[in-house]
Design a protein around this motif. Sequence first.
Motif, PDB file in Angstrom:
ATOM      1  N   ILE A 120     -45.125  -2.629 -62.817  1.00 19.82           N
ATOM      2  CA  ILE A 120     -44.278  -3.486 -61.975  1.00 19.82           C
ATOM      3  C   ILE A 120     -43.193  -2.575 -61.422  1.00 19.82           C
ATOM      4  N   LYS A 121     -43.310  -2.239 -60.147  1.00 25.98           N
ATOM      5  CA  LYS A 121     -42.480  -1.197 -59.564  1.00 25.98           C
ATOM      6  C   LYS A 121     -41.001  -1.588 -59.555  1.00 25.98           C
ATOM      7  N   HIS A 149     -43.012  -0.242 -71.099  1.00 30.80           N
ATOM      8  CA  HIS A 149     -42.133   0.923 -70.970  1.00 30.80           C
ATOM      9  C   HIS A 149     -41.156   0.656 -69.830  1.00 30.80           C
ATOM     10  N   HIS A 150     -39.895   0.594 -70.189  1.00 27.37           N
ATOM     11  CA  HIS A 150     -38.831   0.155 -69.291  1.00 27.37           C
ATOM     12  C   HIS A 150     -38.075   1.358 -68.713  1.00 27.37           C
ATOM     13  N   ARG A 151     -37.724   1.234 -67.432  1.00 27.87           N
ATOM     14  CA  ARG A 151     -36.860   2.219 -66.759  1.00 27.87           C
ATOM     15  C   ARG A 151     -35.956   1.453 -65.809  1.00 27.87           C
ATOM     16  N   ASP A 152     -34.677   1.865 -65.694  1.00 27.05           N
ATOM     17  CA  ASP A 152     -33.757   1.067 -64.884  1.00 27.05           C
ATOM     18  C   ASP A 152     -32.718   1.913 -64.166  1.00 27.05           C
ATOM     19  N   SER A 153     -31.934   1.234 -63.326  1.00 29.22           N
ATOM     20  CA  SER A 153     -30.934   1.890 -62.488  1.00 29.22           C
ATOM     21  C   SER A 153     -29.726   2.370 -63.271  1.00 29.22           C
ATOM     22  N   ALA A 154     -29.603   1.965 -64.543  1.00 29.44           N
ATOM     23  CA  ALA A 154     -28.523   2.476 -65.386  1.00 29.44           C
ATOM     24  C   ALA A 154     -28.918   3.766 -66.087  1.00 29.44           C
ATOM     25  N   GLY A 155     -30.169   4.212 -65.867  1.00 32.72           N
ATOM     26  CA  GLY A 155     -30.629   5.464 -66.450  1.00 32.72           C
ATOM     27  C   GLY A 155     -31.310   5.327 -67.795  1.00 32.72           C
ATOM     28  N   PHE A 156     -31.537   4.100 -68.246  1.00 30.64           N
ATOM     29  CA  PHE A 156     -32.195   3.886 -69.531  1.00 30.64           C
ATOM     30  C   PHE A 156     -33.705   3.903 -69.361  1.00 30.64           C
ATOM     31  N   GLU A 157     -34.391   4.580 -70.285  1.00 25.15           N
ATOM     32  CA  GLU A 157     -35.842   4.520 -70.407  1.00 25.15           C
ATOM     33  C   GLU A 157     -36.157   4.243 -71.863  1.00 25.15           C
ATOM     34  N   ALA A 158     -36.931   3.202 -72.131  1.00 21.44           N
ATOM     35  CA  ALA A 158     -37.197   2.828 -73.519  1.00 21.44           C
ATOM     36  C   ALA A 158     -38.454   1.986 -73.609  1.00 21.44           C
ATOM     37  N   PRO A 159     -39.236   2.164 -74.692  1.00 18.60           N
ATOM     38  CA  PRO A 159     -40.344   1.239 -74.951  1.00 18.60           C
ATOM     39  C   PRO A 159     -39.789  -0.045 -75.559  1.00 18.60           C
ATOM     40  N   LEU A 173     -31.811  -7.281 -72.900  1.00 19.86           N
ATOM     41  CA  LEU A 173     -31.137  -8.279 -72.085  1.00 19.86           C
ATOM     42  C   LEU A 173     -30.489  -7.578 -70.899  1.00 19.86           C
ATOM     43  N   MET A 174     -30.938  -7.949 -69.700  1.00 14.33           N
ATOM     44  CA  MET A 174     -30.380  -7.401 -68.468  1.00 14.33           C
ATOM     45  C   MET A 174     -29.416  -8.419 -67.877  1.00 14.33           C
ATOM     46  N   ASN A 175     -28.143  -8.053 -67.819  1.00  9.96           N
ATOM     47  CA  ASN A 175     -27.133  -8.870 -67.144  1.00  9.96           C
ATOM     48  C   ASN A 175     -27.013  -8.312 -65.733  1.00  9.96           C
ATOM     49  N   GLY A 194     -25.999  -6.504 -59.155  1.00 10.04           N
ATOM     50  CA  GLY A 194     -27.252  -5.853 -58.785  1.00 10.04           C
ATOM     51  C   GLY A 194     -27.753  -4.908 -59.862  1.00 10.04           C
ATOM     52  N   PHE A 195     -29.029  -5.059 -60.257  1.00 12.63           N
ATOM     53  CA  PHE A 195     -29.616  -4.218 -61.296  1.00 12.63           C
ATOM     54  C   PHE A 195     -31.099  -4.046 -60.980  1.00 12.63           C
ATOM     55  N   TRP A 196     -31.569  -2.785 -61.048  1.00  7.61           N
ATOM     56  CA  TRP A 196     -32.958  -2.453 -60.734  1.00  7.61           C
ATOM     57  C   TRP A 196     -33.698  -2.078 -62.008  1.00  7.61           C
ATOM     58  N   HIS A 197     -34.979  -2.476 -62.091  1.00  4.04           N
ATOM     59  CA  HIS A 197     -35.778  -2.044 -63.245  1.00  4.04           C
ATOM     60  C   HIS A 197     -37.254  -1.965 -62.879  1.00  4.04           C
ATOM     61  N   GLU A 198     -37.982  -1.209 -63.722  1.00  5.71           N
ATOM     62  CA  GLU A 198     -39.434  -1.023 -63.595  1.00  5.71           C
ATOM     63  C   GLU A 198     -40.050  -1.164 -64.974  1.00  5.71           C
ATOM     64  N   GLU A 199     -41.248  -1.752 -65.032  1.00  5.18           N
ATOM     65  CA  GLU A 199     -41.950  -1.916 -66.305  1.00  5.18           C
ATOM     66  C   GLU A 199     -43.387  -1.405 -66.163  1.00  5.18           C
ATOM     67  N   LYS A 200     -43.844  -0.653 -67.188  1.00  2.00           N
ATOM     68  CA  LYS A 200     -45.219  -0.156 -67.212  1.00  2.00           C
ATOM     69  C   LYS A 200     -45.884  -0.540 -68.527  1.00  2.00           C
TER      70      LYS A 200
END
Length: 245
Positions: free
Chosen positions: A55-56, A75-85, A93-95, A99-105
């Motif tokens: 999910i781009k 596998h999560h990646r976001d605009s705050a620079g976090f990458e985590a399974p 929890l994304m507040n 505006g907040f961006w994220h990607e899931e694989k």
Amino acid sequence: MLQILKAGNHAQPFRGPFTITRVQPGDIFGHETTDTAFGPLAIIDHAVMKKGLTIKMHEHINDEILSYIRSGVTHHRDSAGFEAPIARGKLMLMNAGAGFWHEEKVKDDEVEMLQIFVRPNETDLAPEIQFHDKPADNQDWYVMVGPEGSEAPLYVRQNVYIVDAHPKAGDELEVPTYVGLTPYLYVMNGEITVQDLTIGKQEAVTDLVHPLPSIVAIEDSTIVLFFVDMNAPMSMDGTISGVKY
């Protein structure tokens, strides 16, 4: 009086490698409301994501989003620079706020999860992200989310609590209460009884006047219980949570 939302009422806006069953909590009222949210509890997306799905990167605005995984790993990646399974027992929890961006694989086995959308109490708050490790198979209630300033490990900018339990077949659980808040119980998996009613997978029950009675698990179950301030001020500007379906 107990009110039930049956599983056959839900739409599926996406089908295929990414299948979403969209639970609109306010549908429990039938045709008595013009808003499909339950107070600020806006949407419960019950999702199944197949191996290999991406999910781009995409943006959310003014959504408070709890990711709750029953099985598999995303596998999560976001605009705050976090990458985590993110897996069973790992909450995210994304507040989204302004505006907040994220990607899931999904790299391995398929994922079954909930994405729970809550309307914040104000528009364009600061974006934040939170993580918490919890017991994966707690048979009794575990408080996951609460308002800012509560003792819950994760917070939403709203007067809402979210708890879960994984009762085994035959277990009986007393349902907790929060003064001034209305309960809404969702069965993610399994089957329970409430008084003489049977509540199965992707079904929900509430009582707008009284606390919910104790529940009995007919089979091993995963249940998520919300306590909602039905009169809370809330932003209607959320990417997902602000839409009236």
